[in-house]
Scaffold this motif. Sequence first.
Motif, mmCIF file in Angstrom:
data_model
loop_
_atom_site.group_PDB
_atom_site.id
_atom_site.type_symbol
_atom_site.label_atom_id
_atom_site.label_comp_id
_atom_site.label_asym_id
_atom_site.label_seq_id
_atom_site.Cartn_x
_atom_site.Cartn_y
_atom_site.Cartn_z
ATOM 1 N N MET A 1 0.853 -1.197 0.000
ATOM 2 C CA MET A 1 0.000 0.000 0.000
ATOM 3 C C MET A 1 0.888 1.246 0.000
ATOM 4 N N ASP A 2 0.529 2.228 -0.828
ATOM 5 C CA ASP A 2 1.290 3.468 -0.859
ATOM 6 C C ASP A 2 1.088 4.227 0.445
ATOM 7 N N ARG A 3 2.171 4.795 0.929
ATOM 8 C CA ARG A 3 2.066 5.502 2.201
ATOM 9 C C ARG A 3 1.969 7.010 1.995
ATOM 10 N N LYS A 4 1.943 7.475 0.761
ATOM 11 C CA LYS A 4 1.892 8.894 0.488
ATOM 12 C C LYS A 4 0.715 9.212 -0.437
ATOM 13 N N PRO A 5 0.086 10.388 -0.295
ATOM 14 C CA PRO A 5 -1.037 10.746 -1.153
ATOM 15 C C PRO A 5 -0.619 11.210 -2.538
ATOM 16 N N TYR A 6 0.651 11.329 -2.781
ATOM 17 C CA TYR A 6 1.135 11.823 -4.059
ATOM 18 C C TYR A 6 0.972 10.763 -5.156
ATOM 19 N N ARG A 7 0.731 11.225 -6.364
ATOM 20 C CA ARG A 7 1.012 10.435 -7.565
ATOM 21 C C ARG A 7 1.985 11.290 -8.362
ATOM 22 N N LEU A 8 3.233 10.936 -8.298
ATOM 23 C CA LEU A 8 4.318 11.759 -8.820
ATOM 24 C C LEU A 8 4.713 11.304 -10.222
ATOM 25 N N GLY A 9 4.671 12.231 -11.163
ATOM 26 C CA GLY A 9 5.186 11.971 -12.499
ATOM 27 C C GLY A 9 6.621 12.442 -12.599
ATOM 28 N N ILE A 10 7.520 11.544 -13.019
ATOM 29 C CA ILE A 10 8.939 11.885 -13.160
ATOM 30 C C ILE A 10 9.302 11.798 -14.631
ATOM 31 N N ILE A 11 9.771 12.894 -15.187
ATOM 32 C CA ILE A 11 10.145 12.967 -16.599
ATOM 33 C C ILE A 11 11.639 13.204 -16.715
ATOM 34 N N SER A 12 12.258 12.504 -17.653
ATOM 35 C CA SER A 12 13.624 12.801 -18.092
ATOM 36 C C SER A 12 13.634 12.756 -19.614
ATOM 37 N N ALA A 13 14.580 13.462 -20.217
ATOM 38 C CA ALA A 13 14.641 13.484 -21.680
ATOM 39 C C ALA A 13 15.314 12.243 -22.241
ATOM 40 N N LEU A 14 16.337 11.755 -21.553
ATOM 41 C CA LEU A 14 17.146 10.643 -22.054
ATOM 42 C C LEU A 14 17.102 9.482 -21.075
ATOM 43 N N GLN A 15 17.236 8.278 -21.623
ATOM 44 C CA GLN A 15 17.169 7.076 -20.790
ATOM 45 C C GLN A 15 18.224 7.079 -19.698
ATOM 46 N N GLU A 16 19.415 7.539 -20.034
ATOM 47 C CA GLU A 16 20.504 7.515 -19.067
ATOM 48 C C GLU A 16 20.219 8.412 -17.859
ATOM 49 N N GLU A 17 19.393 9.440 -18.040
ATOM 50 C CA GLU A 17 19.104 10.360 -16.951
ATOM 51 C C GLU A 17 18.185 9.743 -15.894
ATOM 52 N N GLN A 18 17.532 8.640 -16.243
ATOM 53 C CA GLN A 18 16.586 8.018 -15.330
ATOM 54 C C GLN A 18 17.032 6.603 -14.949
ATOM 55 N N ALA A 19 18.282 6.297 -15.198
ATOM 56 C CA ALA A 19 18.794 4.943 -14.969
ATOM 57 C C ALA A 19 18.614 4.537 -13.512
ATOM 58 N N GLY A 20 18.096 3.330 -13.304
ATOM 59 C CA GLY A 20 17.961 2.782 -11.966
ATOM 60 C C GLY A 20 16.605 2.982 -11.341
ATOM 61 N N LEU A 21 15.879 4.028 -11.726
ATOM 62 C CA LEU A 21 14.604 4.301 -11.087
ATOM 63 C C LEU A 21 13.567 3.227 -11.411
ATOM 64 N N ILE A 22 13.506 2.837 -12.684
ATOM 65 C CA ILE A 22 12.487 1.868 -13.073
ATOM 66 C C ILE A 22 12.799 0.492 -12.500
ATOM 67 N N THR A 23 14.069 0.116 -12.458
ATOM 68 C CA THR A 23 14.412 -1.181 -11.873
ATOM 69 C C THR A 23 14.152 -1.195 -10.372
ATOM 70 N N GLN A 24 14.185 -0.043 -9.738
ATOM 71 C CA GLN A 24 13.898 0.058 -8.304
ATOM 72 C C GLN A 24 12.395 -0.003 -8.019
ATOM 73 N N MET A 25 11.586 0.274 -9.023
ATOM 74 C CA MET A 25 10.143 0.386 -8.835
ATOM 75 C C MET A 25 9.512 -0.971 -8.544
ATOM 76 N N ARG A 26 8.588 -1.023 -7.590
ATOM 77 C CA ARG A 26 7.832 -2.237 -7.275
ATOM 78 C C ARG A 26 6.508 -2.237 -8.027
ATOM 79 N N ASP A 27 6.124 -3.430 -8.472
ATOM 80 C CA ASP A 27 4.828 -3.615 -9.140
ATOM 81 C C ASP A 27 4.682 -2.721 -10.365
ATOM 82 N N GLY A 28 5.785 -2.551 -11.102
ATOM 83 C CA GLY A 28 5.757 -1.672 -12.263
ATOM 84 C C GLY A 28 4.952 -2.248 -13.423
#
Length: 256
Positions: A1-28
Amino acid sequence: MDRKPYRLGIISALQEEQAGLITQMRDGKIFTRGKRDYVHGNLWGIDCICVLSRLGKVASAATAAMLIERFDVSHLLFTGVAGSADPEVRVGDIVIASELVQHDMDTRPLFPRFEIPLTGLSRFPSDAQINRYLLEAATNFLDQDLLTEISEENRANFNLHQPRLHQGLIASGDEFIASASRLQELKRDFPDLLAVEMEGAAVAQVCHEFGIPFSVIRTISDNANEDSAVDFLSFIRHVASVYAFHTIRRLSALLP
């Protein structure tokens, strides 16, 4: 269960700028819209959607609008790299935008130069509350994580000596600033300019029109001059992606 009321959108222009975030994500789960993959899941307890916008104002504006309309995000964060526009802002420093402007907007004589038509604004302010959380998160990263997460070799290669945090004006345009003369022109137009990039002000305009709080945080990758392309992607892979990953990790613990 999410513990925060946020639904946060994270944008980057290039794949390398967001490296690691998606692999860290649960239930993606991946949703493909407009030739972009929107990955929705739980990131350190935050209901989050990560997406790559690609380069430029149109691409980033379309991505921001999709996040708002299709995915119902409550807040938007753009993270990536930028070129320095001030001698006090050095490679490896972090700039959090307090305001953003589109430096290539010019509809004179219909509207004043730089003003976005029918908004009455040339500078779009980012969300002060998110910026406070980002300031704390980025400060903690620089103070506590930099030496352990960025190798000594990479700190030496990119001259990362006591990186600093700045807040101020970021300018966006559909132009990769790579000459000292062009940068000087921009500084004449915006003496308080700290950094230049190609997406943030377009996202700011979309968020303003939809009433969505947003912030833009940039790692300085170059000096926006003739040497800008040197080791650009290497810097993103080995430095900027690490900055983004750990700053967002620390931000997640601060959001109420």
